[in-house]
Enzyme design. Sequence first.
Site, short mmCIF file in Angstrom:
data_model
loop_
_atom_site.label_atom_id
_atom_site.label_comp_id
_atom_site.label_asym_id
_atom_site.label_seq_id
_atom_site.Cartn_x
_atom_site.Cartn_y
_atom_site.Cartn_z
N ASP A 312 43.94 45.90 30.62
CA ASP A 312 43.81 45.02 31.79
C ASP A 312 43.52 43.57 31.41
O ASP A 312 43.59 42.67 32.26
CB ASP A 312 42.71 45.54 32.73
CG ASP A 312 43.07 46.90 33.31
OD1 ASP A 312 44.28 47.24 33.33
OD2 ASP A 312 42.15 47.62 33.73
N ARG A 343 53.31 43.07 34.76
CA ARG A 343 52.46 42.02 34.15
C ARG A 343 53.11 41.37 32.93
O ARG A 343 52.69 40.28 32.54
CB ARG A 343 51.07 42.58 33.81
CG ARG A 343 50.25 42.86 35.05
CD ARG A 343 48.86 43.42 34.76
NE ARG A 343 48.13 43.59 36.01
CZ ARG A 343 47.03 44.33 36.15
NH1 ARG A 343 46.52 44.98 35.12
NH2 ARG A 343 46.43 44.41 37.32
O1 SPQ Z 1 43.04 50.81 39.84
P1 SPQ Z 1 44.21 50.03 39.36
O2 SPQ Z 1 44.89 49.36 40.50
O3 SPQ Z 1 45.17 50.84 38.55
O4 SPQ Z 1 43.62 48.87 38.42
C1 SPQ Z 1 43.85 48.43 37.08
C2 SPQ Z 1 43.35 46.93 37.04
O5 SPQ Z 1 44.01 46.05 36.49
O6 SPQ Z 1 42.26 46.73 37.55
C3 SPQ Z 1 45.30 48.56 36.61
F1 SPQ Z 1 46.14 47.85 37.17
O7 SPQ Z 1 42.98 49.11 36.16
C4 SPQ Z 1 43.15 50.45 35.69
C5 SPQ Z 1 43.48 50.43 34.21
O8 SPQ Z 1 44.64 49.71 33.93
C6 SPQ Z 1 41.85 51.17 35.92
C7 SPQ Z 1 41.73 52.42 35.14
C8 SPQ Z 1 40.67 53.39 35.48
O9 SPQ Z 1 39.68 53.03 36.14
O10 SPQ Z 1 40.81 54.56 35.06
C9 SPQ Z 1 42.54 52.71 34.06
C10 SPQ Z 1 43.66 51.84 33.65
O11 SPQ Z 1 44.87 52.37 34.15
P2 SPQ Z 1 45.70 53.50 33.36
O12 SPQ Z 1 46.98 53.64 34.15
O13 SPQ Z 1 45.95 52.92 32.00
O14 SPQ Z 1 44.93 54.71 33.34
#
Ligand code: SPQ
Length: 425
Positions: A312, A343
């Site tokens: 992120d 992104r």
């Molecule tokens: O919740 P959301 O919208 O997916 O938010 C993001 C962010 O940038 O705040 C991703 F866009 O964070 C995710 C992160 O990328 C939050 C997260 C979690 O809390 O488990 C895990 C990550 O996503 P992923 O798809 O890699 O598991």
Amino acid sequence: MKFTRINKLNGELCIPGDKSVSHRSIMLGSLAEGITEVHGFLNSADCMASMNCFRNMGIDISYDGNIVTINGKGLHGLKESPVTLDVGNSGTTTRLMSGILAAQDFTSRITGDASICKRPMKRIMTPLSLMGADITSELENDCTPLIIKGKKLHGISYNSPVASAQVKSCILLAGLYAAGETSVTEPYISRNHTELMFDSFGVPVQVSGNTVTVKPADKLYGQKIVVPGDISSAAYFIVAGLITPNSSITIKNVGINPTRDGIIEVVKKMGGNITFSNISSDVGEPTADITIRTSSLKGCVIEGEIIPKLIDEIPIIAVLACFAEGTTIIKDAAELKVKESNRIDMMVDNLAAMGADITATDDGMIINGGKTLHGTTVDCKLDHRIAMSFSIAGLNADGETKIIGSEIINTSYPGFFDDLASIMN
Ligand code: SPQ
């Protein structure tokens, strides 16, 4: 919002609570028996979406702006929501909650905003279906709206093609209800907040290399949870302090969980002046105060197992790389294409419009730093991280940078502009 060049940032700030930990506190608190108290909860639109979904499923949750109190009803205490569960912009709410809903004895419908309705859900639909779940995409495009008809589940051993804490957590949450053992293996270790919180709620979790295993749970016990400051939010100030001339910023109480601290490793590798004090792991997750000073930076390669630890932060790291001498290469980060926006494209197109030497690749970007940036207009397309990244870029660019749709910062950091203003004097 509009930004112009500044020549100093100075002061101290306290970053709001971690978004990932806040979501999980609502979910596990709702499934626990008795009271869960959450201190430092992130009061943002995404986390409130999680809270409202569980309220709609009959959980009594109060929030006085300081402490969240959840009157958990146990693993089988949720009720069918009378309304569609609205996740807003939040991928975490959508994917983690789906794991829970798959095992209930009722049907749920989940939807959200225009951004969430484009994000891929097949990554959770496939493993949940293997566990016996009945989960379908209403428009048959593998996105929300999702219809989940609760079923009896069974454990699986799942080899996830992506390193994703949301996929892993979704399966582990479903695993709480499944017959037999459930395990998830990831290509690289993703953030481990679910595993840590399972442990504190009394659910044994076994971790072996990149594999996490849970057994069906009898009971979760209500807890006191202390949410650390969000390192993903701190990242904007870390970068701002490094690239803005004459700056020194101290950020208090930042979560430094080793599955989230990739940005610190990158800053050190690039030669940034970053120091730590008040390191603590007394309650919950480890935290520290972080001090950053203006630094001469050099480019570096960011790839492989560090990527999930800073996924992120890549948008703001791309900004950082524009201010480093030499080349920064970001690889193995194709996941960036399926976040709130694409992104890779958003950073490359908009930084290029500001005059950066930046090229998109299939799984990341290449940035030749050292070009002077100039202001432009950025439409952040419902992506909070794009809005915050270009705010910091705009403070270090000639002319004016205008951000369209900047109110989307409310999803993760409603006080961002005020906190930024507080260190600009
Ligand atoms: O919740 P959301 O919208 O997916 O938010 C993001 C962010 O940038 O705040 C991703 F866009 O964070 C995710 C992160 O990328 C939050 C997260 C979690 O809390 O488990 C895990 C990550 O996503 P992923 O798809 O890699 O598991």
